[in-house]
Design a protein around this motif. Structure first.
Motif, PDB file in Angstrom:
ATOM      1  N   THR A  43       0.824  -1.220   0.000  1.00 29.51           N
ATOM      2  CA  THR A  43       0.000   0.000   0.000  1.00 29.51           C
ATOM      3  C   THR A  43       0.858   1.270   0.000  1.00 29.51           C
ATOM      4  OG1 THR A  43      -0.145   0.126   2.415  1.00 29.51           O
ATOM      5  CG2 THR A  43      -1.810  -1.200   1.292  1.00 29.51           C
ATOM      6  N   ASN A  44       2.188   1.115   0.005  1.00 24.20           N
ATOM      7  CA  ASN A  44       3.065   2.288   0.047  1.00 24.20           C
ATOM      8  C   ASN A  44       3.791   2.448  -1.284  1.00 24.20           C
ATOM      9  OD1 ASN A  44       5.436   4.023   0.607  1.00 24.20           O
ATOM     10  ND2 ASN A  44       4.620   3.987   2.689  1.00 24.20           N
ATOM     11  N   ASN A  45       3.263   3.338  -2.136  1.00 20.05           N
ATOM     12  CA  ASN A  45       3.810   3.454  -3.484  1.00 20.05           C
ATOM     13  C   ASN A  45       5.237   3.999  -3.505  1.00 20.05           C
ATOM     14  OD1 ASN A  45       3.957   5.045  -6.369  1.00 20.05           O
ATOM     15  ND2 ASN A  45       2.925   3.061  -6.456  1.00 20.05           N
ATOM     16  N   LYS A  46       5.575   4.878  -2.544  1.00 22.69           N
ATOM     17  CA  LYS A  46       6.953   5.408  -2.512  1.00 22.69           C
ATOM     18  C   LYS A  46       7.952   4.285  -2.270  1.00 22.69           C
ATOM     19  CE  LYS A  46       6.326  10.246  -1.355  1.00 22.69           C
ATOM     20  NZ  LYS A  46       6.318  11.257  -0.301  1.00 22.69           N
ATOM     21  N   ALA A  47       7.589   3.355  -1.373  1.00 22.05           N
ATOM     22  CA  ALA A  47       8.471   2.215  -1.089  1.00 22.05           C
ATOM     23  C   ALA A  47       8.601   1.319  -2.322  1.00 22.05           C
ATOM     24  CB  ALA A  47       7.931   1.424   0.098  1.00 22.05           C
ATOM     25  N   ILE A  48       7.495   1.114  -3.044  1.00 20.62           N
ATOM     26  CA  ILE A  48       7.532   0.305  -4.283  1.00 20.62           C
ATOM     27  C   ILE A  48       8.479   0.958  -5.288  1.00 20.62           C
ATOM     28  CG2 ILE A  48       6.167  -0.487  -6.269  1.00 20.62           C
ATOM     29  CD1 ILE A  48       3.761  -0.773  -4.327  1.00 20.62           C
ATOM     30  N   GLN A  49       8.394   2.291  -5.411  1.00 23.68           N
ATOM     31  CA  GLN A  49       9.269   3.008  -6.345  1.00 23.68           C
ATOM     32  C   GLN A  49      10.739   2.908  -5.920  1.00 23.68           C
ATOM     33  OE1 GLN A  49       7.769   7.007  -6.885  1.00 23.68           O
ATOM     34  NE2 GLN A  49       5.864   6.276  -7.751  1.00 23.68           N
ATOM     35  N   ARG A  50      10.976   2.943  -4.609  1.00 23.92           N
ATOM     36  CA  ARG A  50      12.357   2.798  -4.108  1.00 23.92           C
ATOM     37  C   ARG A  50      12.952   1.450  -4.526  1.00 23.92           C
ATOM     38  NH1 ARG A  50      12.810   3.368   2.156  1.00 23.92           N
ATOM     39  NH2 ARG A  50      14.963   2.745   1.780  1.00 23.92           N
ATOM     40  N   ILE A  51      12.139   0.388  -4.416  1.00 22.72           N
ATOM     41  CA  ILE A  51      12.627  -0.953  -4.793  1.00 22.72           C
ATOM     42  C   ILE A  51      12.872  -1.020  -6.301  1.00 22.72           C
ATOM     43  CG2 ILE A  51      12.063  -3.405  -4.904  1.00 22.72           C
ATOM     44  CD1 ILE A  51      10.697  -3.143  -2.197  1.00 22.72           C
ATOM     45  N   ALA A  52      11.951  -0.438  -7.081  1.00 20.08           N
ATOM     46  CA  ALA A  52      12.127  -0.420  -8.541  1.00 20.08           C
ATOM     47  C   ALA A  52      13.440   0.264  -8.911  1.00 20.08           C
ATOM     48  CB  ALA A  52      10.942   0.285  -9.206  1.00 20.08           C
TER      49      ALA A  52
END
Length: 203
Positions: A43-52
């Motif tokens: 549910t945390n899009n910033k964290a998803i972007q960090r992993i990407a």
């Protein structure tokens, strides 16, 4: 930070600490029944972007999967027919990633036009317990090693050395495997193994 967890005596307080990090937008590295993986709260899009970014890709192009604790909430994230569901039930928890048609919530989570989603229910108490405590799946992607001979790093202390600047927590659950999950494409009428791994499919 490196956090050692013992399978025979898992501490509830330590799992709360892991969940707090995830809810705060943190990225963790944790063991699975196959290789060590990087994950965050879906549910945390910033964290998803960090992993990407860490994987050198974008959320639009990435093939991240979801780790679920069971198949009970599967319909929230994927469309699955009875035949596929029965086959998944026979094989999970286990070392598989099932590629399924995505539900309408997946593009919103990943802020992309994703039509498919990978689903994992690993046979390992650490990720299952994290997901249960968190209350929703975690996004996951395996740690690849740039060394082509050793495709996956298995030693949590070496993982900590390498990734400490990029992630908020490395969970030491002992040495990992260096063979990944078996990936099965369930988007067509047949079940196609698109990457052989540890898991041996029971039909």
């Amino acid at each position: 930070m490196l956090l050692k967890l013992y399978p025979d005596n898992p501490n509830h307080r330590e799992f709360r600490q892991i969940v707090d990090i995830l809810k705060d937008g943190g990225i963790i590295i944790y063991p699975t029944d196959t290789v060590y993986a990087i994950g965050c709260d879906i549910t945390n899009n910033k964290a998803i972007q960090r992993i990407a970014k860490l994987k050198g890709t974008t959320t639009e192009k990435s093939n991240f999967s979801l780790i679920c604790s069971s198949l009970s909430n599967l319909a929230e994230y994927a469309r699955v027919d009875n035949t596929t569901f029965k086959m998944m039930k026979k094989n999970l928890p286990g070392a598989f990633t099932f590629i399924l048609p995505a539900s309408s919530s997946v593009p919103k989570l990943f802020k992309s036009k994703k039509k498919t989603v990978g689903i994992r229910v690993p046979n390992h108490y650490i990720p299952l317990r994290i997901v249960e405590e968190l209350g929703n799946p975690i996004m996951t992607t395996s740690i690849n090693d740039p060394d082509e001979v050793i495709e996956y790093t298995t030693d949590p202390e070496l993982i900590q050395e390498k990734y400490s600047k990029y992630v908020d927590l490395v969970i030491d659950g002992g040495f990992g495997n260096n063979t990944a999950s078996t990936i099965i494409d369930c988007t067509n009428d047949s079940f196609e193994i698109i990457r052989p791994g540890i898991g041996e499919l029971i039909h």
